[in-house]
Design a protein around this motif. Structure first.
Motif, mmCIF file in Angstrom:
data_model
loop_
_atom_site.group_PDB
_atom_site.id
_atom_site.type_symbol
_atom_site.label_atom_id
_atom_site.label_comp_id
_atom_site.label_asym_id
_atom_site.label_seq_id
_atom_site.Cartn_x
_atom_site.Cartn_y
_atom_site.Cartn_z
ATOM 1 N N VAL A 35 22.835 44.287 46.603
ATOM 2 C CA VAL A 35 22.898 44.844 45.045
ATOM 3 C C VAL A 35 22.224 46.092 45.164
ATOM 4 N N ALA A 36 20.724 45.949 45.511
ATOM 5 C CA ALA A 36 20.149 47.202 45.356
ATOM 6 C C ALA A 36 20.217 48.326 46.278
ATOM 7 N N ARG A 37 21.046 48.072 47.265
ATOM 8 C CA ARG A 37 21.407 49.082 48.389
ATOM 9 C C ARG A 37 22.644 50.014 47.605
ATOM 10 N N LEU A 38 23.234 49.412 46.541
ATOM 11 C CA LEU A 38 24.503 50.026 45.883
ATOM 12 C C LEU A 38 23.936 51.345 45.107
ATOM 13 N N SER A 39 24.543 52.121 44.808
ATOM 14 C CA SER A 39 24.402 53.099 43.900
ATOM 15 C C SER A 39 24.280 52.450 42.621
ATOM 16 N N PRO A 40 23.583 53.341 41.504
ATOM 17 C CA PRO A 40 23.254 52.693 40.289
ATOM 18 C C PRO A 40 24.516 52.478 39.488
ATOM 19 N N ARG A 41 25.376 53.423 39.608
ATOM 20 C CA ARG A 41 26.613 53.390 39.020
ATOM 21 C C ARG A 41 27.574 52.219 39.466
ATOM 22 N N SER A 42 27.571 51.916 40.853
ATOM 23 C CA SER A 42 28.201 50.766 41.524
ATOM 24 C C SER A 42 27.805 49.499 40.982
ATOM 25 N N ARG A 43 26.323 49.625 41.105
ATOM 26 C CA ARG A 43 25.685 48.470 40.568
ATOM 27 C C ARG A 43 25.983 47.857 39.061
ATOM 28 N N GLN A 44 26.087 48.982 38.138
ATOM 29 C CA GLN A 44 26.246 48.490 36.799
ATOM 30 C C GLN A 44 27.740 47.953 36.804
ATOM 31 N N ILE A 45 28.677 48.772 37.316
ATOM 32 C CA ILE A 45 30.148 48.133 37.341
ATOM 33 C C ILE A 45 30.198 46.965 37.830
ATOM 34 N N LEU A 46 29.521 46.368 39.280
ATOM 35 C CA LEU A 46 29.741 45.265 39.585
ATOM 36 C C LEU A 46 29.073 44.190 38.783
ATOM 37 N N LEU A 47 27.846 44.368 38.120
ATOM 38 C CA LEU A 47 27.028 43.208 37.458
ATOM 39 C C LEU A 47 28.215 43.112 35.959
ATOM 40 N N LEU A 48 28.669 44.233 35.442
ATOM 41 C CA LEU A 48 29.487 44.097 34.124
ATOM 42 C C LEU A 48 30.671 43.149 34.473
ATOM 43 N N ALA A 49 31.194 43.353 35.870
ATOM 44 C CA ALA A 49 32.608 42.647 36.250
ATOM 45 C C ALA A 49 32.182 41.125 36.425
ATOM 46 N N ILE A 65 33.845 56.189 31.494
ATOM 47 C CA ILE A 65 34.290 56.796 32.785
ATOM 48 C C ILE A 65 35.434 56.317 32.895
ATOM 49 N N ASP A 66 36.500 56.931 33.992
ATOM 50 C CA ASP A 66 37.766 56.525 34.446
ATOM 51 C C ASP A 66 37.800 55.132 34.714
ATOM 52 N N GLU A 67 39.176 54.567 34.556
ATOM 53 C CA GLU A 67 39.365 53.162 34.736
ATOM 54 C C GLU A 67 39.496 53.379 36.375
ATOM 55 N N LYS A 68 40.067 54.329 36.767
ATOM 56 C CA LYS A 68 40.428 54.157 38.315
ATOM 57 C C LYS A 68 39.301 54.186 39.055
ATOM 58 N N LEU A 69 38.129 54.982 38.666
ATOM 59 C CA LEU A 69 36.981 55.216 39.064
ATOM 60 C C LEU A 69 36.261 53.552 39.168
ATOM 61 N N VAL A 70 36.499 52.992 38.166
ATOM 62 C CA VAL A 70 35.879 51.515 37.895
ATOM 63 C C VAL A 70 36.261 50.563 39.112
ATOM 64 N N VAL A 71 37.568 50.893 39.234
ATOM 65 C CA VAL A 71 38.511 49.922 40.295
ATOM 66 C C VAL A 71 37.852 50.134 41.572
ATOM 67 N N ARG A 72 37.806 51.473 41.996
ATOM 68 C CA ARG A 72 37.562 51.811 43.140
ATOM 69 C C ARG A 72 35.991 51.588 43.599
ATOM 70 N N ARG A 73 35.283 51.800 42.451
ATOM 71 C CA ARG A 73 33.618 51.464 42.842
ATOM 72 C C ARG A 73 33.515 49.833 42.998
ATOM 73 N N LEU A 74 34.117 49.155 42.184
ATOM 74 C CA LEU A 74 34.239 47.838 42.301
ATOM 75 C C LEU A 74 34.545 47.120 43.485
ATOM 76 N N ASP A 75 35.838 47.573 44.212
ATOM 77 C CA ASP A 75 36.252 47.428 45.426
ATOM 78 C C ASP A 75 35.065 47.569 46.296
ATOM 79 N N HIS A 76 34.688 48.806 46.304
ATOM 80 C CA HIS A 76 33.746 49.289 47.377
ATOM 81 C C HIS A 76 32.454 48.368 47.274
ATOM 82 N N ALA A 77 31.997 48.086 46.007
ATOM 83 C CA ALA A 77 30.878 47.283 45.943
ATOM 84 C C ALA A 77 30.894 46.013 46.547
ATOM 85 N N ARG A 78 32.007 45.414 46.294
ATOM 86 C CA ARG A 78 32.228 44.181 46.848
ATOM 87 C C ARG A 78 32.382 44.064 48.181
#
Length: 195
Positions: A35-49, A65-78
């Motif tokens: 989790v620490a290796r994720l970007s701060p924004r991706s980490r926030q999105i992942l933890l909120l989800a 932020i844009d909802e499409k960006l949230v979905v992309r970042r969440l998939d990437h983080a996972r």
């Protein structure tokens, strides 16, 4: 109300020095590192989800932020975490059906099965050759002559023991032979603790 509260929380969090927010992270070290290796924004999105169970539209609203960006970042983080937490696993199980179930469950969790051994000698040879990061073994192996001790002297990998439960199926009023089954969720928790 919950979304509004988290919007306020994140507006305050943005003002904190980044180190103070990171100190609050908890969990198993491999997971914490992933989790620490994720970007701060991706980490926030992942933890909120994952922790707060917010939907993509709610996360987009909280973080502005844009909802499409949230979905992309969440998939990437996972995907990044799944790859980071994958381990090379050796399975020791003498029953083919149960070994196949464990193998499917382990691979379904994103790990790599480096081999399936049906006995102690094969397990030790595979451990020496393939250097597993984790060994998943039938609990009855504990009772066999020195296999566990030999394995422990062969590899530094943790050894976790699984005990498939027996389930009887009735067909047409007749009792069939008990079949052993593995609980994938319990196996996942056991593997995560060991890693």
């Amino acid at each position: 109300v919950k979304v509004g509260l988290f919007k306020l929380f994140h507006s305050v969090l943005r003002r904190l020095p980044s180190g103070r927010a990171a100190e609050a992270a908890a969990g198993p070290s491999m997971l914490r590192d992933a989790v620490a290796r994720l970007s701060p924004r991706s980490r926030q999105i992942l933890l909120l989800a994952v922790l707060s169970h917010f939907t993509a539209p709610e996360i987009a609203d909280i973080l502005a932020i844009d909802e499409k960006l949230v979905v992309r970042r969440l998939d990437h983080a996972r995907d990044r975490i799944r790859r980071r937490l994958s381990a090379r696993i050796l399975i020791i199980e003498d029953e083919d059906v149960v070994a196949t179930e464990i193998e499917r469950a382990v691979e379904g969790l994103g790990h790599t099965v480096i081999g399936v051994a049906h006995g102690g000698r094969t397990a030790i040879a595979l451990a020496q050759k393939s250097l597993p990061e984790l060994v998943v073994a039938d609990e009855s192996l504990r009772l066999r002559d020195g296999t566990v001790e030999k394995l422990r002297s062969t590899t530094d990998a943790p050894i976790v023991f699984v005990r498939p439960h027996r389930r009887r199926r009735d067909r047409d009023g007749r009792r069939s032979e008990a079949q052993r089954r593995v609980d994938p969720q319990a196996l996942q928790k056991t593997i995560m603790r060991a890693l």
